[in-house]
Write a protein that holds these residues in place. Structure first.
Motif, PDB file in Angstrom:
ATOM      1  N   SER A  13       1.454   9.249  -6.031  1.00 51.22           N
ATOM      2  CA  SER A  13       1.609  10.636  -5.594  1.00 51.22           C
ATOM      3  C   SER A  13       2.263  11.461  -6.698  1.00 51.22           C
ATOM      4  N   LYS A  14       1.926  12.712  -6.746  1.00 49.53           N
ATOM      5  CA  LYS A  14       2.412  13.581  -7.814  1.00 49.53           C
ATOM      6  C   LYS A  14       3.918  13.780  -7.739  1.00 49.53           C
ATOM      7  N   ASN A  15       4.432  14.064  -6.541  1.00 48.96           N
ATOM      8  CA  ASN A  15       5.842  14.385  -6.427  1.00 48.96           C
ATOM      9  C   ASN A  15       6.684  13.241  -5.857  1.00 48.96           C
ATOM     10  N   GLY A  16       6.059  12.149  -5.479  1.00 53.56           N
ATOM     11  CA  GLY A  16       6.821  11.038  -4.921  1.00 53.56           C
ATOM     12  C   GLY A  16       7.486  11.388  -3.605  1.00 53.56           C
ATOM     13  N   GLY A  17       6.869  12.285  -2.854  1.00 56.81           N
ATOM     14  CA  GLY A  17       7.449  12.783  -1.613  1.00 56.81           C
ATOM     15  C   GLY A  17       7.494  11.729  -0.523  1.00 56.81           C
ATOM     16  N   ASN A  18       8.019  12.095   0.605  1.00 56.39           N
ATOM     17  CA  ASN A  18       8.139  11.189   1.757  1.00 56.39           C
ATOM     18  C   ASN A  18       6.769  10.891   2.331  1.00 56.39           C
ATOM     19  N   LEU A  19       6.435   9.628   2.435  1.00 55.81           N
ATOM     20  CA  LEU A  19       5.164   9.214   3.018  1.00 55.81           C
ATOM     21  C   LEU A  19       5.285   9.038   4.524  1.00 55.81           C
ATOM     22  N   ILE A  20       6.429   8.581   4.955  1.00 57.41           N
ATOM     23  CA  ILE A  20       6.663   8.338   6.380  1.00 57.41           C
ATOM     24  C   ILE A  20       7.819   9.234   6.805  1.00 57.41           C
ATOM     25  N   GLN A  21       7.552  10.069   7.781  1.00 56.42           N
ATOM     26  CA  GLN A  21       8.593  10.988   8.235  1.00 56.42           C
ATOM     27  C   GLN A  21       8.932  10.763   9.679  1.00 56.42           C
ATOM     28  N   LEU A  31       0.820  -1.207   0.000  1.00 53.44           N
ATOM     29  CA  LEU A  31       0.000   0.000   0.000  1.00 53.44           C
ATOM     30  C   LEU A  31       0.857   1.260   0.000  1.00 53.44           C
ATOM     31  N   VAL A  32       1.940   1.246   0.760  1.00 50.57           N
ATOM     32  CA  VAL A  32       2.850   2.393   0.796  1.00 50.57           C
ATOM     33  C   VAL A  32       3.473   2.613  -0.578  1.00 50.57           C
ATOM     34  N   LEU A  33       3.948   1.536  -1.186  1.00 47.31           N
ATOM     35  CA  LEU A  33       4.573   1.659  -2.505  1.00 47.31           C
ATOM     36  C   LEU A  33       3.571   2.106  -3.564  1.00 47.31           C
ATOM     37  N   GLN A  34       2.363   1.585  -3.484  1.00 47.57           N
ATOM     38  CA  GLN A  34       1.321   1.973  -4.430  1.00 47.57           C
ATOM     39  C   GLN A  34       0.983   3.457  -4.260  1.00 47.57           C
TER      40      GLN A  34
END
Length: 44
Positions: free
Chosen positions: A36-44, A28-31
Motif C-alpha cells: 500500500s502507498k501510505n501503509g494505512g490501517n487495513l483492519i479498522q 496476505l495482510v502484511l503483504q
C-alpha cells in the motif's frame, strides 16, 4: 485500533470463511500493507 486478541479473532474468522490457514491470512495482510502507498490501517 484493535488489540491483539481482536485481530487474532478477525484473522481466524476470515480464515474459516475462506477455508485457508490463519497464517496465510496474516501473510496476505502484511503483504498488502507493504504494497500500500501510505501503509494505512487495513483492519479498522
Amino acid at each position: 485500533m484493535k488489540n491483539a486478541m481482536q485481530l487474532k479473532a478477525v484473522m481466524k474468522k476470515i480464515a474459516k470463511e475462506k477455508n485457508i490457514s490463519a497464517q496465510l491470512v496474516l501473510q496476505l495482510v502484511l503483504q498488502n500493507k507493504k504494497q500500500s502507498k501510505n501503509g494505512g490501517n487495513l483492519i479498522q
